[in-house]
Scaffold this motif. Structure first.
Motif, PDB file in Angstrom:
ATOM      1  N   SER A 222       0.834  -1.211   0.000  1.00  0.00           N
ATOM      2  CA  SER A 222       0.000   0.000   0.000  1.00  0.00           C
ATOM      3  C   SER A 222       0.866   1.258   0.000  1.00  0.00           C
ATOM      4  O   SER A 222       0.524   2.256  -0.634  1.00  0.00           O
ATOM      5  N   GLN A 223       1.983   1.186   0.714  1.00  0.00           N
ATOM      6  CA  GLN A 223       2.873   2.353   0.741  1.00  0.00           C
ATOM      7  C   GLN A 223       3.511   2.598  -0.628  1.00  0.00           C
ATOM      8  O   GLN A 223       3.649   3.742  -1.051  1.00  0.00           O
ATOM      9  N   ILE A 224       3.877   1.521  -1.309  1.00  0.00           N
ATOM     10  CA  ILE A 224       4.433   1.670  -2.658  1.00  0.00           C
ATOM     11  C   ILE A 224       3.372   2.254  -3.583  1.00  0.00           C
ATOM     12  O   ILE A 224       3.636   3.171  -4.364  1.00  0.00           O
ATOM     13  N   TYR A 225       2.153   1.713  -3.485  1.00  0.00           N
ATOM     14  CA  TYR A 225       1.056   2.198  -4.330  1.00  0.00           C
ATOM     15  C   TYR A 225       0.844   3.701  -4.105  1.00  0.00           C
ATOM     16  O   TYR A 225       0.693   4.468  -5.041  1.00  0.00           O
ATOM     17  N   ASN A 226       0.901   4.071  -2.863  1.00  0.00           N
ATOM     18  CA  ASN A 226       0.647   5.468  -2.483  1.00  0.00           C
ATOM     19  C   ASN A 226       1.687   6.441  -3.055  1.00  0.00           C
ATOM     20  O   ASN A 226       1.344   7.513  -3.514  1.00  0.00           O
ATOM     21  N   ILE A 227       2.948   6.048  -3.053  1.00  0.00           N
ATOM     22  CA  ILE A 227       3.973   7.010  -3.494  1.00  0.00           C
ATOM     23  C   ILE A 227       4.445   6.803  -4.933  1.00  0.00           C
ATOM     24  O   ILE A 227       5.205   7.616  -5.455  1.00  0.00           O
ATOM     25  N   SER A 228       3.983   5.711  -5.568  1.00  0.00           N
ATOM     26  CA  SER A 228       4.537   5.354  -6.886  1.00  0.00           C
ATOM     27  C   SER A 228       4.416   6.470  -7.917  1.00  0.00           C
ATOM     28  O   SER A 228       5.262   6.593  -8.799  1.00  0.00           O
TER      29      SER A 228
HETATM   30  C1  LIG Z   1       0.638   8.538   1.276  1.00  0.00           C
HETATM   31  O1  LIG Z   1       1.677   9.441   0.981  1.00  0.00           O
HETATM   32  C2  LIG Z   1       1.544  10.713   1.571  1.00  0.00           C
HETATM   33  C3  LIG Z   1       2.715  11.580   1.136  1.00  0.00           C
HETATM   34  O2  LIG Z   1       2.994  11.392  -0.214  1.00  0.00           O
HETATM   35  C4  LIG Z   1       1.511  10.566   3.094  1.00  0.00           C
HETATM   36  O3  LIG Z   1       1.286  11.824   3.677  1.00  0.00           O
HETATM   37  C5  LIG Z   1       0.414   9.597   3.486  1.00  0.00           C
HETATM   38  O4  LIG Z   1       0.473   9.362   4.880  1.00  0.00           O
HETATM   39  C6  LIG Z   1       0.595   8.277   2.763  1.00  0.00           C
HETATM   40  N1  LIG Z   1      -0.488   7.365   3.093  1.00  0.00           N
HETATM   41  C7  LIG Z   1      -0.277   6.084   3.366  1.00  0.00           C
HETATM   42  C8  LIG Z   1      -1.493   5.272   3.628  1.00  0.00           C
HETATM   43  O5  LIG Z   1       0.823   5.575   3.367  1.00  0.00           O
END
Ligand SMILES: *[C@@H]1O[C@H](CO)[C@@H](O)[C@H](O)[C@H]1NC(C)=O
Ligand SMILES: *[C@@H]1O[C@H](CO)[C@@H](O)[C@H](O)[C@H]1NC(C)=O
Length: 305
Positions: A222-228
């Motif tokens: 999920s973290q990779i998906y979030n920042i990809s």
């Molecule tokens: C997604 O990324 C943003 C920054 O790019 C961050 O603030 C947020 O907490 C992240 N969410 C998760 C679920 O990792």
């Protein structure tokens, strides 16, 4: 009397509101869950109800039916290992061949293990293919504990992998595989892995794990998906994942003190294959033979273990 009537009315209203709220929440839930998000084919699983311990995502091409069949009969067979559910799904793009479209639809309906989106299936679209798998886990299966990304020409010892994952007991921010440290971009044209300075200017890649087989805890997915989207695109999918990890400050780690992930083809022997996680360049007929040998000798002891 009037007061009593009002109390009764009030009680009914509260009940009705609760019922309505419950119905709405359930409805929204169903809507979110059933949205297909441009997926052409989705596997048949409800991860909320039956969360897998390990989801294996196998990058595969439309023409590799034979290899998929061998995997379905061997390490990709859905099963419980020491009570832990393991499921295997294939990641596919599309081709311009009309017959592929029909064949894949048929295969997907029969085996319910295909994840497909509408992008051209080619080596240089592997990053898209991997990210499709990441997206699928993020949306549909974030309840799983671990995810492995591997290829169609691999041997994967799911039993030993499960054992090592349980022993390691790292459930968050965990990433493992065949570690590539200080790898450098190949700058000579004509190489399969050629990367131009325009595509990637730095002289080394951040740590990553070979795309032949890497395993991560599902929170990392999920973290990779979030920042990809904020990571510069590179066609080498394993390097791309490495760039995401660097941004997330997650360091790939060894799974075990001994080497268990192999980039090359490991010569088959029962005792050796019991203690490795991956071997590369395995042909479908070889995979079937290896598996049969391993199953047949399940109760035999190896001299040095
Ligand atoms: C997604 O990324 C943003 C920054 O790019 C961050 O603030 C947020 O907490 C992240 N969410 C998760 C679920 O990792
Ligand atoms: C990757 O997929 C996209 C979308 O289908 C397509 O436009 C592009 O040509 C593909 N790239 C390669 C290198 O095949």
């Amino acid at each position: 009397m009037a007061f009593k009537g009002f109390r009764y009315f009030f009680f009914i209203m509260v009940l009705a509101c609760l019922g309505l709220a419950f119905f709405l929440l359930k409805f929204i839930d169903i809507c979110i869950y059933s949205q297909r998000r441009n997926f052409l084919h989705l596997p048949d699983i409800d991860c909320r109800r039956t969360p897998p311990f390990l989801v294996l995502l196998v990058t595969s091409g439309p023409g590799q039916l034979k290899a998929r069949m061998a995997i379905r009969q061997t390490w990709g067979k859905h099963r419980l290992v020491a009570g832990n559910r393991i499921v295997t799904y294939f990641l596919l793009g599309i081709t311009t061949k009309e017959s592929d479209l029909v064949d894949i639809t048929f295969e997907s309906q029969k085996y319910r293990d295909i994840i497909q989106k509408d992008f051209m299936d080619s080596y240089y679209n592997l990053t898209l293919k991997t990210m499709m798998g990441i997206e699928w886990v993020h949306i549909f299966c974030s309840q799983s504990r671990f995810v492995m990304k591997t290829d169609t020409d691999m041997f994967v010892n799911i039993f030993y992998l499960s054992e090592l994952l349980l022993k390691k007991n790292r459930n968050t921010r965990f990433f493992t595989g065949f570690l590539m440290m200080n790898a450098q971009p190949i700058r000579c044209r004509g190489s399969k892995w050629y990367v131009s300075e325009a595509e990637y200017p730095a002289s080394t890649y951040p740590p990553f794990c070979s795309g032949t087989g890497y395993v991560l805890s599902t929170d990392v997915v999920s973290q990779i998906y979030n920042i990809s989207e904020s990571v510069p695109f590179i066609k080498l999918e394993d390097v791309f994942i490495g760039l995401c990890l660097a941004k997330l400050k997650i360091k790939p780690e060894e799974l075990h003190s001994e080497r268990t992930f192999f980039l090359h083809k490991v010569g088959f022997s029962i005792c050796l294959f019991r203690k490795i996680v991956t071997s590369h360049k395995v042909k479908p007929y070889e995979l079937l033979i290896y598996w049969e040998e391993l199953e047949k000798s399940k109760d035999e002891k190896c001299p040095y273990v």
